[in-house]
Structure formats: C-alpha cells, structure tokens
Design a protein around this motif. Sequence first.
Motif, PDB file in Angstrom:
ATOM      1  N   ASP A  88      -7.125  -8.689   4.490  1.00 49.86           N
ATOM      2  CA  ASP A  88      -6.990  -9.365   3.198  1.00 49.86           C
ATOM      3  C   ASP A  88      -6.727 -10.857   3.391  1.00 49.86           C
ATOM      4  OD1 ASP A  88      -4.250  -9.649   3.756  1.00 49.86           O
ATOM      5  OD2 ASP A  88      -3.589  -8.514   2.002  1.00 49.86           O
ATOM      6  N   LEU A 118      -6.956  -2.914  -3.851  1.00 50.25           N
ATOM      7  CA  LEU A 118      -6.159  -1.986  -4.657  1.00 50.25           C
ATOM      8  C   LEU A 118      -6.992  -1.409  -5.795  1.00 50.25           C
ATOM      9  CD1 LEU A 118      -2.812  -3.960  -4.870  1.00 50.25           C
ATOM     10  CD2 LEU A 118      -3.341  -2.008  -3.380  1.00 50.25           C
ATOM     11  N   GLN A 119      -7.754  -2.270  -6.449  1.00 50.91           N
ATOM     12  CA  GLN A 119      -8.591  -1.818  -7.562  1.00 50.91           C
ATOM     13  C   GLN A 119      -9.645  -0.829  -7.080  1.00 50.91           C
ATOM     14  OE1 GLN A 119     -10.724  -4.904  -9.651  1.00 50.91           O
ATOM     15  NE2 GLN A 119     -10.991  -3.606 -11.435  1.00 50.91           N
ATOM     16  N   HIS A 149      -6.693  -8.666  -1.595  1.00 50.03           N
ATOM     17  CA  HIS A 149      -5.795  -7.529  -1.751  1.00 50.03           C
ATOM     18  C   HIS A 149      -5.943  -6.879  -3.123  1.00 50.03           C
ATOM     19  CE1 HIS A 149      -1.611  -5.692  -2.088  1.00 50.03           C
ATOM     20  NE2 HIS A 149      -2.208  -5.014  -1.131  1.00 50.03           N
ATOM     21  N   ALA A 150      -6.014  -7.675  -4.179  1.00 50.76           N
ATOM     22  CA  ALA A 150      -6.145  -7.121  -5.533  1.00 50.76           C
ATOM     23  C   ALA A 150      -7.425  -6.301  -5.671  1.00 50.76           C
ATOM     24  CB  ALA A 150      -6.107  -8.237  -6.574  1.00 50.76           C
ATOM     25  N   LEU A 160      -5.252   2.020  -7.027  1.00 46.71           N
ATOM     26  CA  LEU A 160      -3.831   2.055  -6.716  1.00 46.71           C
ATOM     27  C   LEU A 160      -3.011   1.147  -7.625  1.00 46.71           C
ATOM     28  CD1 LEU A 160      -4.038   1.958  -2.838  1.00 46.71           C
ATOM     29  CD2 LEU A 160      -3.573   3.936  -4.285  1.00 46.71           C
ATOM     30  N   CYS A 161      -1.818   1.574  -7.922  1.00 49.95           N
ATOM     31  CA  CYS A 161      -0.864   0.821  -8.729  1.00 49.95           C
ATOM     32  C   CYS A 161       0.349   0.509  -7.851  1.00 49.95           C
ATOM     33  CB  CYS A 161      -0.463   1.655  -9.938  1.00 49.95           C
ATOM     34  SG  CYS A 161       0.850   0.926 -10.926  1.00 49.95           S
ATOM     35  N   LEU A 162       0.603  -0.788  -7.580  1.00 50.55           N
ATOM     36  CA  LEU A 162       1.752  -1.161  -6.755  1.00 50.55           C
ATOM     37  C   LEU A 162       3.069  -1.053  -7.508  1.00 50.55           C
ATOM     38  CD1 LEU A 162       0.639  -4.310  -4.711  1.00 50.55           C
ATOM     39  CD2 LEU A 162       0.683  -1.922  -3.985  1.00 50.55           C
ATOM     40  N   HIS A 219      -9.471   1.214  -4.713  1.00 45.62           N
ATOM     41  CA  HIS A 219      -8.833   2.490  -4.368  1.00 45.62           C
ATOM     42  C   HIS A 219      -8.037   3.082  -5.527  1.00 45.62           C
ATOM     43  CE1 HIS A 219      -9.946   1.338  -0.295  1.00 45.62           C
ATOM     44  NE2 HIS A 219      -9.837   2.621  -0.024  1.00 45.62           N
ATOM     45  N   ALA A 229       0.863  -1.188   0.000  1.00 46.03           N
ATOM     46  CA  ALA A 229       0.000   0.000   0.000  1.00 46.03           C
ATOM     47  C   ALA A 229       0.901   1.241   0.000  1.00 46.03           C
ATOM     48  CB  ALA A 229      -0.907   0.013   1.231  1.00 46.03           C
TER      49      ALA A 229
END
Length: 181
Positions: free
Chosen positions: A121, A165-166, A161-162, A170-172, A168, A88
């Motif tokens: 998660d 991220l999606q 977790h994926a 977000l790109c890790l 929000h 994150a």
Amino acid sequence: MDASVEAALRKWPSVPACRGWLGLDARGDWYLRDDACQAAGRFPQPKGSRLEHAGLIAFIGRNYAVDADGAWFFQNGPQRVYVELEAAPWVLGVQAGPDGGWIVQTHTGLDAGPVRQAWSDEQGRLFLDTPLGLGLVRSADMHAAADALEAGRWPLAEIRHAALLQAHGLCLSPQAAASGA
C-alpha cells in the motif's frame, strides 16, 4: 466457536452488540478501550490497554469472526464485541518452511493457507490474500516475506489501502460505521 459460546447464543439470542471496546493493532495485539480511551480518539490513537492474559487472548482468537458487512467481531458468549482494526482483520507471521516454501500464520495461530496475492500500500505495508482473507504482514516478518516475493512465489501489486479494504469488503471501524461517521 467454543461450545460454551454457542450455548450462550441459544440461551440469550438478543443481547445487544458492543462497539468500540476492543481493538487489534498492526502487530496482532488486542487492546481494551474503556470510555475514556474511546473519548480521546479513534483507534489506534489512543490504543488503550494491551491485553496480556494468554487465556483471554486464546478465547478471543477462537471466537473471532466476520459479519455480512465485513466487520470483525469476537463472540463473547451471547454478546458480539466488534473489533476496531488498525489495518486488516488478520496480522500474519511469515517464516521460511523446511521444504523451501513459506509458512503463513495468523495472529490467532491459524494456518492462513497458500498466499494468492500480495499487495503493497501507499505506506509500504505488505498485505496478503489467503483462504482466510486479507492480512497484514507483521513488520518483524518482512524479511521472510521479502524472500518469498523475490523468489517470485507471490504475485505483488501496488494498491491504496482504502481500495484494498473496499475490494475485500472490509470495515476497519464498526463503531464509526454504526454511528455514520
């Protein structure tokens, strides 16, 4: 953002971005990733060399931001240095506050503000949504976070977790996104 960084951006507005050279792990530590480290694999394996210079770490923290695509970067003068994230963009410390509440701070020392939602998660990690955005609770602060959850102060849900991220945006790995990987 530092005034010197803003001045450099005005003076040199078209400096190419740097990708793959800086990482942020799940403990809130910054890592420098040279060519050999990058060739050995994606962050966080291998991580690279942990940054220890307090002044550099503070400078990165003051100039840490997100772009329109959800990729986090450190604005190093006129150059945008994209950050490889382990989990994150924020790593959060949680402590019991003097008023019976909880204090949540980022790895850069910012007050994260009130927690709006908590998620667990598939790896059992705890993520919090704050006014600053999504953050991972440091493993060392899970006891205090568990107390807040048990007290019913933060709504908790389970999520992959994926999907988190999606949700929000977000790109890790900005390096992987730029290369199409």
